[in-house]
Design an enzyme around this catalytic site. Structure first.
Site, PDB file in Angstrom:
ATOM      1  N   LYS A  29      46.236  31.456  49.855  1.00 17.73           N
ATOM      2  CA  LYS A  29      44.926  31.454  49.187  1.00 17.73           C
ATOM      3  C   LYS A  29      44.184  32.757  49.472  1.00 17.73           C
ATOM      4  O   LYS A  29      42.952  32.819  49.435  1.00 17.73           O
ATOM      5  CB  LYS A  29      44.092  30.252  49.646  1.00 17.73           C
ATOM      6  CG  LYS A  29      44.695  28.912  49.262  1.00 17.73           C
ATOM      7  CD  LYS A  29      44.667  28.705  47.744  1.00 17.73           C
ATOM      8  CE  LYS A  29      45.283  27.363  47.379  1.00 17.73           C
ATOM      9  NZ  LYS A  29      45.408  27.222  45.904  1.00 17.73           N
ATOM     10  N   ARG A  30      44.949  33.781  49.789  1.00 20.74           N
ATOM     11  CA  ARG A  30      44.384  35.121  50.032  1.00 20.74           C
ATOM     12  C   ARG A  30      43.300  35.091  51.116  1.00 20.74           C
ATOM     13  O   ARG A  30      42.317  35.816  51.080  1.00 20.74           O
ATOM     14  CB  ARG A  30      43.835  35.749  48.744  1.00 20.74           C
ATOM     15  CG  ARG A  30      44.814  35.771  47.559  1.00 20.74           C
ATOM     16  CD  ARG A  30      46.217  36.205  47.946  1.00 20.74           C
ATOM     17  NE  ARG A  30      47.103  36.380  46.799  1.00 20.74           N
ATOM     18  CZ  ARG A  30      48.260  35.717  46.635  1.00 20.74           C
ATOM     19  NH1 ARG A  30      48.681  34.831  47.535  1.00 20.74           N
ATOM     20  NH2 ARG A  30      49.016  35.969  45.588  1.00 20.74           N
ATOM     21  N   ALA A  66      39.796  37.073  50.461  1.00 20.30           N
ATOM     22  CA  ALA A  66      39.273  36.944  49.084  1.00 20.30           C
ATOM     23  C   ALA A  66      37.867  36.353  49.048  1.00 20.30           C
ATOM     24  O   ALA A  66      37.386  36.001  47.972  1.00 20.30           O
ATOM     25  CB  ALA A  66      40.215  36.084  48.254  1.00 20.30           C
ATOM     26  N   LEU A  70      36.451  29.521  46.457  1.00 21.93           N
ATOM     27  CA  LEU A  70      35.715  29.109  45.256  1.00 21.93           C
ATOM     28  C   LEU A  70      36.019  27.666  44.853  1.00 21.93           C
ATOM     29  O   LEU A  70      35.235  27.056  44.129  1.00 21.93           O
ATOM     30  CB  LEU A  70      36.023  30.069  44.102  1.00 21.93           C
ATOM     31  CG  LEU A  70      35.481  31.498  44.304  1.00 21.93           C
ATOM     32  CD1 LEU A  70      36.072  32.456  43.283  1.00 21.93           C
ATOM     33  CD2 LEU A  70      33.955  31.517  44.235  1.00 21.93           C
ATOM     34  N   GLY A 113      32.709  37.249  50.408  1.00 23.36           N
ATOM     35  CA  GLY A 113      32.533  36.827  51.800  1.00 23.36           C
ATOM     36  C   GLY A 113      33.480  37.534  52.760  1.00 23.36           C
ATOM     37  O   GLY A 113      33.208  37.604  53.968  1.00 23.36           O
ATOM     38  N   GLU A 116      31.583  40.380  53.712  1.00 22.25           N
ATOM     39  CA  GLU A 116      30.515  39.937  54.625  1.00 22.25           C
ATOM     40  C   GLU A 116      31.070  39.744  56.036  1.00 22.25           C
ATOM     41  O   GLU A 116      30.433  40.129  57.024  1.00 22.25           O
ATOM     42  CB  GLU A 116      29.883  38.639  54.099  1.00 22.25           C
ATOM     43  CG  GLU A 116      29.133  38.857  52.793  1.00 22.25           C
ATOM     44  CD  GLU A 116      28.396  37.611  52.337  1.00 22.25           C
ATOM     45  OE1 GLU A 116      27.165  37.580  52.457  1.00 22.25           O
ATOM     46  OE2 GLU A 116      29.044  36.657  51.868  1.00 22.25           O
ATOM     47  N   GLU A 136      30.408  38.381  43.604  1.00 19.85           N
ATOM     48  CA  GLU A 136      29.396  37.319  43.459  1.00 19.85           C
ATOM     49  C   GLU A 136      28.617  37.476  42.165  1.00 19.85           C
ATOM     50  O   GLU A 136      28.302  36.500  41.482  1.00 19.85           O
ATOM     51  CB  GLU A 136      28.410  37.355  44.637  1.00 19.85           C
ATOM     52  CG  GLU A 136      28.972  36.810  45.945  1.00 19.85           C
ATOM     53  CD  GLU A 136      29.670  37.865  46.781  1.00 19.85           C
ATOM     54  OE1 GLU A 136      30.066  38.912  46.231  1.00 19.85           O
ATOM     55  OE2 GLU A 136      29.824  37.646  47.988  1.00 19.85           O
ATOM     56  N   ARG A 139      30.388  36.066  39.377  1.00 21.18           N
ATOM     57  CA  ARG A 139      30.605  34.604  39.507  1.00 21.18           C
ATOM     58  C   ARG A 139      29.285  33.843  39.337  1.00 21.18           C
ATOM     59  O   ARG A 139      29.232  32.630  39.499  1.00 21.18           O
ATOM     60  CB  ARG A 139      31.191  34.246  40.879  1.00 21.18           C
ATOM     61  CG  ARG A 139      32.414  35.018  41.273  1.00 21.18           C
ATOM     62  CD  ARG A 139      33.730  34.426  40.752  1.00 21.18           C
ATOM     63  NE  ARG A 139      34.849  35.258  41.189  1.00 21.18           N
ATOM     64  CZ  ARG A 139      35.640  35.938  40.378  1.00 21.18           C
ATOM     65  NH1 ARG A 139      35.474  35.887  39.066  1.00 21.18           N
ATOM     66  NH2 ARG A 139      36.621  36.677  40.856  1.00 21.18           N
ATOM     67  N   GLY A 144      25.781  35.079  50.518  1.00 25.23           N
ATOM     68  CA  GLY A 144      25.142  34.043  51.340  1.00 25.23           C
ATOM     69  C   GLY A 144      25.599  34.096  52.785  1.00 25.23           C
ATOM     70  O   GLY A 144      25.189  33.281  53.598  1.00 25.23           O
TER      71      GLY A 144
HETATM   72  C1  1HE Z   1      41.368  31.689  45.818  1.00 23.37           C
HETATM   73  C2  1HE Z   1      40.445  32.735  46.042  1.00 23.37           C
HETATM   74  C3  1HE Z   1      39.108  32.359  46.361  1.00 23.37           C
HETATM   75  C4  1HE Z   1      42.326  33.620  45.560  1.00 23.37           C
HETATM   76  N1  1HE Z   1      38.826  31.050  46.447  1.00 23.37           N
HETATM   77  N2  1HE Z   1      41.022  30.413  45.912  1.00 23.37           N
HETATM   78  N3  1HE Z   1      35.861  35.796  45.699  1.00 23.37           N
HETATM   79  C5  1HE Z   1      36.322  36.236  44.530  1.00 23.37           C
HETATM   80  O1  1HE Z   1      35.703  36.094  43.484  1.00 23.37           O
HETATM   81  C6  1HE Z   1      37.691  36.851  44.577  1.00 23.37           C
HETATM   82  C7  1HE Z   1      38.685  35.928  43.875  1.00 23.37           C
HETATM   83  N4  1HE Z   1      40.089  36.346  44.093  1.00 23.37           N
HETATM   84  C8  1HE Z   1      40.639  37.387  43.458  1.00 23.37           C
HETATM   85  O2  1HE Z   1      40.009  38.152  42.742  1.00 23.37           O
HETATM   86  C9  1HE Z   1      42.123  37.570  43.657  1.00 23.37           C
HETATM   87  O3  1HE Z   1      42.672  36.323  44.072  1.00 23.37           O
HETATM   88  C10 1HE Z   1      42.489  38.648  44.720  1.00 23.37           C
HETATM   89  C11 1HE Z   1      42.177  40.042  44.152  1.00 23.37           C
HETATM   90  C12 1HE Z   1      41.778  38.434  46.040  1.00 23.37           C
HETATM   91  C13 1HE Z   1      44.014  38.559  45.013  1.00 23.37           C
HETATM   92  O4  1HE Z   1      44.745  38.615  43.804  1.00 23.37           O
HETATM   93  P1  1HE Z   1      46.275  38.116  43.782  1.00 23.37           P
HETATM   94  O5  1HE Z   1      46.818  38.393  42.420  1.00 23.37           O
HETATM   95  O6  1HE Z   1      47.004  38.661  44.965  1.00 23.37           O
HETATM   96  O7  1HE Z   1      46.215  36.510  44.041  1.00 23.37           O
HETATM   97  P2  1HE Z   1      45.828  35.352  43.028  1.00 23.37           P
HETATM   98  O8  1HE Z   1      47.032  34.992  42.197  1.00 23.37           O
HETATM   99  O9  1HE Z   1      44.584  35.619  42.287  1.00 23.37           O
HETATM  100  O10 1HE Z   1      45.498  34.143  44.023  1.00 23.37           O
HETATM  101  C14 1HE Z   1      46.519  33.469  44.753  1.00 23.37           C
HETATM  102  C15 1HE Z   1      46.008  32.073  45.050  1.00 23.37           C
HETATM  103  O11 1HE Z   1      44.843  32.168  45.861  1.00 23.37           O
HETATM  104  C16 1HE Z   1      45.549  31.336  43.785  1.00 23.37           C
HETATM  105  O12 1HE Z   1      45.754  29.970  44.020  1.00 23.37           O
HETATM  106  P3  1HE Z   1      47.057  29.191  43.411  1.00 23.37           P
HETATM  107  O13 1HE Z   1      46.883  27.769  43.885  1.00 23.37           O
HETATM  108  O14 1HE Z   1      46.954  29.360  41.908  1.00 23.37           O
HETATM  109  O15 1HE Z   1      48.251  29.877  43.978  1.00 23.37           O
HETATM  110  C17 1HE Z   1      44.060  31.617  43.731  1.00 23.37           C
HETATM  111  O16 1HE Z   1      43.355  30.617  43.024  1.00 23.37           O
HETATM  112  C18 1HE Z   1      43.732  31.548  45.212  1.00 23.37           C
HETATM  113  N5  1HE Z   1      42.523  32.288  45.524  1.00 23.37           N
HETATM  114  N6  1HE Z   1      41.065  33.913  45.869  1.00 23.37           N
HETATM  115  C19 1HE Z   1      39.765  30.118  46.221  1.00 23.37           C
HETATM  116  N7  1HE Z   1      38.166  33.263  46.617  1.00 23.37           N
HETATM  117  C20 1HE Z   1      28.987  33.150  51.689  1.00 23.37           C
HETATM  118  S1  1HE Z   1      28.959  33.405  50.066  1.00 23.37           S
HETATM  119  C21 1HE Z   1      30.282  34.403  49.676  1.00 23.37           C
HETATM  120  C22 1HE Z   1      30.437  34.430  48.199  1.00 23.37           C
HETATM  121  C23 1HE Z   1      31.765  34.989  47.775  1.00 23.37           C
HETATM  122  O17 1HE Z   1      32.589  35.329  48.569  1.00 23.37           O
HETATM  123  S2  1HE Z   1      32.006  35.051  46.100  1.00 23.37           S
HETATM  124  C24 1HE Z   1      33.443  35.943  45.907  1.00 23.37           C
HETATM  125  C25 1HE Z   1      34.635  35.038  45.865  1.00 23.37           C
END
Ligand code: 1HE
Length: 262
Positions: A29-30, A66, A70, A113, A116, A136, A139, A144
Site C-alpha cells: 500500500k506504498r 504515499a 485514503l 502525510g 508531513e 491534498e 483530493r 492535517g
Molecule cells: C494507497 C495509497 C494511499 C497507494 N491510500 N491506498 N496520498 C495520495 O494522494 C497519494 C496516492 N498514491 C499515489 O499517488 C500512488 O499510489 C504513488 C505515487 C504513491 C505510488 O504509485 P504506484 O504506481 O507505485 O502504486 P499504486 O498502483 O498507485 O498503488 C499500489 C497500491 O497501494 C494500490 O492498492 P491495490 O489494492 O490496488 O494494490 C493503491 O490503491 C494503494 N495506495 N497510495 C491508500 N495514499 C494527515 S492528513 C494527510 C493527507 C494526505 O496524505 S492526502 C494524500 C494522500
C-alpha cells in the site's frame, strides 16, 4: 549488535547499536499511513529502547510513503475530523520532540502525510528517486498532520501554497534545492547515508542533541530578546554537563578530531 521487533504488519523496529531503525512495512500500500500505523508510531517513539541515541525512519518497497491511507478517508463529521488530525499531531509531535534526533531516509513518493512525517524528522536524506508532493489539494482536503506548521518552515508559505494549489511535484534535485531535504544522494543510497548520519548523531553528547531538538526550534520562534536569554540558559546547562568538559579537554590535549573539510 542488531535486534528486531515487529509491530503488527505496519512497522518494524530494528536496533543497530545505538541507532533505532524504524521501517514502514506496508509496501503493498506504498506505506500509506492508516490510523493503526499512526498510533503504533506514537507508541514506538514513547517507548524507544533506552539505549537508542538516534533514529532512522525508512520505507520498505519502492516508496517512502504515499501519505494518508485514503481507504480510511470515510465520512467524518467535523468533530471526528478534528480528533483524527489531533491524533496525527500527537504522533508526529513524539517524532519531533521525542527522545532522540530522527533522520528520514527518503526514496520514491514522499507525498501528503508522508511529507508531513518527513518534515517532523530532524534531517531528511533524499535519494535521486524521491519526489515530493502535497496531493491534498487535488483530493479536496487539507493537510492535517502538522504540514501547515512544519512545511513552510522548510520551504516557505509561497512554495507550499503552490504545491497544494497546482499539484506541483518536486523531483529530488529540486526538493533538495528548496529545502525539503538537506542531503541528496544517488538512487538506492538514502538509507546508508541516513544511517551514517544517525550513527554520528548518536555519538554526540546527549545534552547537545537535546538542545538541538528541544531548545533550537523554540528559540527560533521567540523574539530576539527572549531567544538570546533562552540560548544563554541552554548554553549554560550544556557546557556544565561532565561530558562537555571531557570533550573539550580531549580536544585541548590533542585527543579529539579537528574540524576538517569533507
Ligand atoms: C494507497 C495509497 C494511499 C497507494 N491510500 N491506498 N496520498 C495520495 O494522494 C497519494 C496516492 N498514491 C499515489 O499517488 C500512488 O499510489 C504513488 C505515487 C504513491 C505510488 O504509485 P504506484 O504506481 O507505485 O502504486 P499504486 O498502483 O498507485 O498503488 C499500489 C497500491 O497501494 C494500490 O492498492 P491495490 O489494492 O490496488 O494494490 C493503491 O490503491 C494503494 N495506495 N497510495 C491508500 N495514499 C494527515 S492528513 C494527510 C493527507 C494526505 O496524505 S492526502 C494524500 C494522500
Amino acid at each position: 549488535m542488531t535486534s528486531q521487533q515487529t509491530t503488527g504488519d505496519h512497522l518494524r523496529l530494528e536496533m543497530r547499536g545505538a541507532v533505532a531503525v524504524i521501517h514502514l512495512t506496508r509496501p503493498a500500500k506504498r506505506n500509506a499511513l492508516n490510523d493503526a500505523l499512526i498510533a503504533l508510531l506514537r507508541n514506538m517513539f514513547e517507548q524507544l529502547p533506552p539505549e537508542a541515541r538516534a533514529a532512522v525512519i525508512a520505507g520498505e518497497g519502492e516508496h517512502f510513503c504515499a501519505g494518508l491511507d485514503l481507504s480510511e478517508l470515510k465520512d467524518r463529521d467535523s468533530s471526528q475530523g478534528l480528533h483524527h488530525s489531533r491524533m496525527w499531531h500527537s504522533a508526529l509531535e513524539r517524532v519531533q520532540f521525542g527522545p532522540v534526533p530522527v533522520v528520514a531516509a527518503l526514496h520514491g513518493a514522499v507525498v501528503g502525510g508522508g511529507l508531513e512525517l518527513a518534515s517532523a524528522c530532524h534531517i531528511r536524506v533524499a535519494d535521486e528517486s524521491a519526489f515530493f508532493a502535497l496531493p491534498e489539494g487535488s483530493r479536496g482536503i487539507f493537510v492535517g498532520g502538522g504540514g501547515s506548521v512544519r512545511i513552510p518552515k522548510l520551504i516557505g508559505v509561497a512554495r507550499m501554497t503552490d504545491m497544494m494549489l497546482t499539484g506541483r511535484v518536486y523531483n529530488a534535485q529540486d526538493g533538495e534545492r528548496i529545502g525539503l531535504a538537506q542531503y541528496l544522494v544517488p538512487a538506492g543510497q538514502a538509507f546508508d547515508k541516513a544511517f551514517e548520519l544517525a550513527s554520528r548523531i548518536a555519538g554526540n553528547a546527549p545534552m547537545t542533541n537535546y538542545a538541538l531538538m528541544h531548545a533550537l526550534p523554540r528559540i527560533a520562534e521567540q523574539s530576539a530578546d527572549h531567544g538570546l536569554f533562552s540560548e544563554s540558559m541552554m548554553a549554560a546547562i550544556a557546557q556544565s554537563a561532565p561530558e562537555a568538559k571531557e570533550r573539550v579537554r580531549a580536544f585541548l590535549e590533542g585527543k579529539a578530531a579537528k574540524v576538517k573539510k569533507d
